[in-house]
Design an enzyme around this catalytic site. Sequence first.
Site, PDB file in Angstrom:
ATOM      1  N   LYS A 265       0.839  -1.206   0.000  1.00 52.82           N
ATOM      2  CA  LYS A 265       0.000   0.000   0.000  1.00 52.82           C
ATOM      3  C   LYS A 265       0.869   1.248   0.000  1.00 52.82           C
ATOM      4  CE  LYS A 265      -3.177   2.586   2.991  1.00 52.82           C
ATOM      5  NZ  LYS A 265      -3.849   2.623   4.314  1.00 52.82           N
ATOM      6  N   ASP A 270      -2.499  10.499   3.688  1.00 42.81           N
ATOM      7  CA  ASP A 270      -3.900  10.127   3.852  1.00 42.81           C
ATOM      8  C   ASP A 270      -4.604  11.128   4.758  1.00 42.81           C
ATOM      9  OD1 ASP A 270      -6.348   8.898   3.987  1.00 42.81           O
ATOM     10  OD2 ASP A 270      -5.699   7.329   5.377  1.00 42.81           O
ATOM     11  N   LYS A 277      -9.985  12.903   8.543  1.00 42.82           N
ATOM     12  CA  LYS A 277      -9.440  12.468   9.824  1.00 42.82           C
ATOM     13  C   LYS A 277      -9.409  13.638  10.807  1.00 42.82           C
ATOM     14  CE  LYS A 277      -6.227   8.981   8.010  1.00 42.82           C
ATOM     15  NZ  LYS A 277      -6.668   7.817   8.786  1.00 42.82           N
ATOM     16  N   ASP A 288       1.536   6.303   5.702  1.00 42.09           N
ATOM     17  CA  ASP A 288       0.552   5.383   5.151  1.00 42.09           C
ATOM     18  C   ASP A 288       1.054   4.695   3.885  1.00 42.09           C
ATOM     19  OD1 ASP A 288      -1.844   4.151   5.662  1.00 42.09           O
ATOM     20  OD2 ASP A 288      -3.068   5.601   4.584  1.00 42.09           O
ATOM     21  N   ASP A 347     -12.148   6.996   4.325  1.00 39.83           N
ATOM     22  CA  ASP A 347     -10.889   6.740   5.024  1.00 39.83           C
ATOM     23  C   ASP A 347     -10.557   5.245   5.047  1.00 39.83           C
ATOM     24  OD1 ASP A 347      -8.569   7.489   6.308  1.00 39.83           O
ATOM     25  OD2 ASP A 347      -9.448   7.376   8.314  1.00 39.83           O
ATOM     26  N   GLU A 349      -9.590   3.759   2.379  1.00 36.16           N
ATOM     27  CA  GLU A 349      -9.125   3.879   0.999  1.00 36.16           C
ATOM     28  C   GLU A 349      -8.042   2.875   0.641  1.00 36.16           C
ATOM     29  OE1 GLU A 349      -5.694   5.061   2.910  1.00 36.16           O
ATOM     30  OE2 GLU A 349      -7.735   5.589   3.445  1.00 36.16           O
ATOM     31  N   ARG A 351      -7.704  -0.304   1.194  1.00 39.00           N
ATOM     32  CA  ARG A 351      -8.185  -1.562   0.623  1.00 39.00           C
ATOM     33  C   ARG A 351      -8.682  -1.378  -0.813  1.00 39.00           C
ATOM     34  NH1 ARG A 351     -12.110  -2.131   5.584  1.00 39.00           N
ATOM     35  NH2 ARG A 351     -10.264  -1.071   6.408  1.00 39.00           N
TER      36      ARG A 351
END
Length: 496
Positions: A265, A270, A277, A288, A347, A349, A351
């Site tokens: 990933k 993010d 967030k 991230d 959030d 995102e 996956r």
Amino acid sequence: MEWKLTREPLASLEMDAIIVFHANEGKSVQGVAREVDEALGFRISNLIAAGEISGDFAEVTDMHNWGKIPAGRVFVVGLGDEGKLELHSFKNAVATAARAAKHKKVKSLGIDCPSFMIERYNSVDVIQSIVEGIELGSYQHHSYKSEDKSESLEEIRVFGDQVKDSAFAAGVERGRIFARATNFARYLVHEPANFMTPEALADHARAIAEKRGIELDILTEDRLRELGMNALLSVAEGSANRPRMIVLSYKGAPESDDVIGLVGKGVTFDSGGLQLKPGKGMGEMKDDMGGAAAVLAAMDAIGELRPHSNVIAVIPACENMTGSRAFRPGDVIRSFSGKTIEVHHTDAEGRLILADAIAYAKHLGATRLVDIATLTGGVVVALGHVASGLMSNDAQWAEEVKKAARIAGERVWELPMYEEYEQYVDSEIADVKNDAGSTASCIQGGLFLRRFAEPVPWVHLDIAGTVTAPEEKGIFVKGATGTGVRTLIQLAICRG
């Protein structure tokens, strides 16, 4: 850092410092530590008798030489219960001592290679542990301060009268490659998001490919649209920094059809998207892309070690921002695999982009998969900062990954994927939905990804809790850890 094997007694070495070891069940020092103790006029023994040196695990006692030996100082390092000492804990003890030496501005360091560890394991693995311990423990994150005050160890001499030159060379080579790759991942994760953009991540992949002679393909936006990588593109829509899909291919066993697919990933920042967030802690969201960093660094090491295995790395890289084109809760996305995804939360995102990357790795011929991602806060609640969460659709493949992690000294723990959990990712209007709230949230992430991995054997590693360390401890400095790198390298070696 220069590494040398020596058979001269540590007590006779003219170094800035030397390291000896002491176990807590021992009432007196043994082996090399005893020789140094005698040269110091039994000062180590006196401190043990006085209770000032206990031998507890990772205890470091800094002693001066009192003019008795050429080395400027002696670090006595506790190993705890010698009978229970494993390679990964020995490595952590070495790392703690190396950091103490660095803080004292030591440049040249001598260290004992304990004979009981060689008898229990083997010379190559013990030397590798010493090298990793020192090079990981003494690592220092770079800064953007105008004045660089970093210190570094320069020369290491390892005393090993039972260690053959060939074993020493092999252990040093592998230890340095593993440590260098881990530290490279640390560097990538530590970089600010304004520098570590998707494009910059792709540039690092290009440099690795050129250096190691491995194949590279970087998919930019036009190609992503042609291929229907809409899950990745949807997450990226809100950002001015455009996405990349990075593919590195190493063919170390061209006669074999077995191909490991590593998927990392790569959300370089993010914000949470439209479901933003909280402001507190958002600055940490540059990490991230820890999964992408682990895969890139592992491919660098694999390209150098040249194991007899085939490995494809697929890294979806983007930002999750809040621009006018950002994807929304309630959207339905048709992914590269053809499966449709209902967006419940922007959030969740990671996956989404992994769905396209996993499907693409299968498309490129991966016969078994490992994805690694800072996927969920839920795994931090479950496992803290000690172990990464592991989920799988194939017990045998999961055991292979666990074995690689054990050899590498990285902690993983398997979480269940019972069919009763499937309700959390079922959607009323699409093939799958990306979020169902906080209940079993880390398992939800694994279940979602499994829908895109099957029928290929697959393991998911959730490293959200282990991508950074909250404090200095063992091989970890505070901040980015490089977690997963050594497991992925070891996996490629084990499959060879």
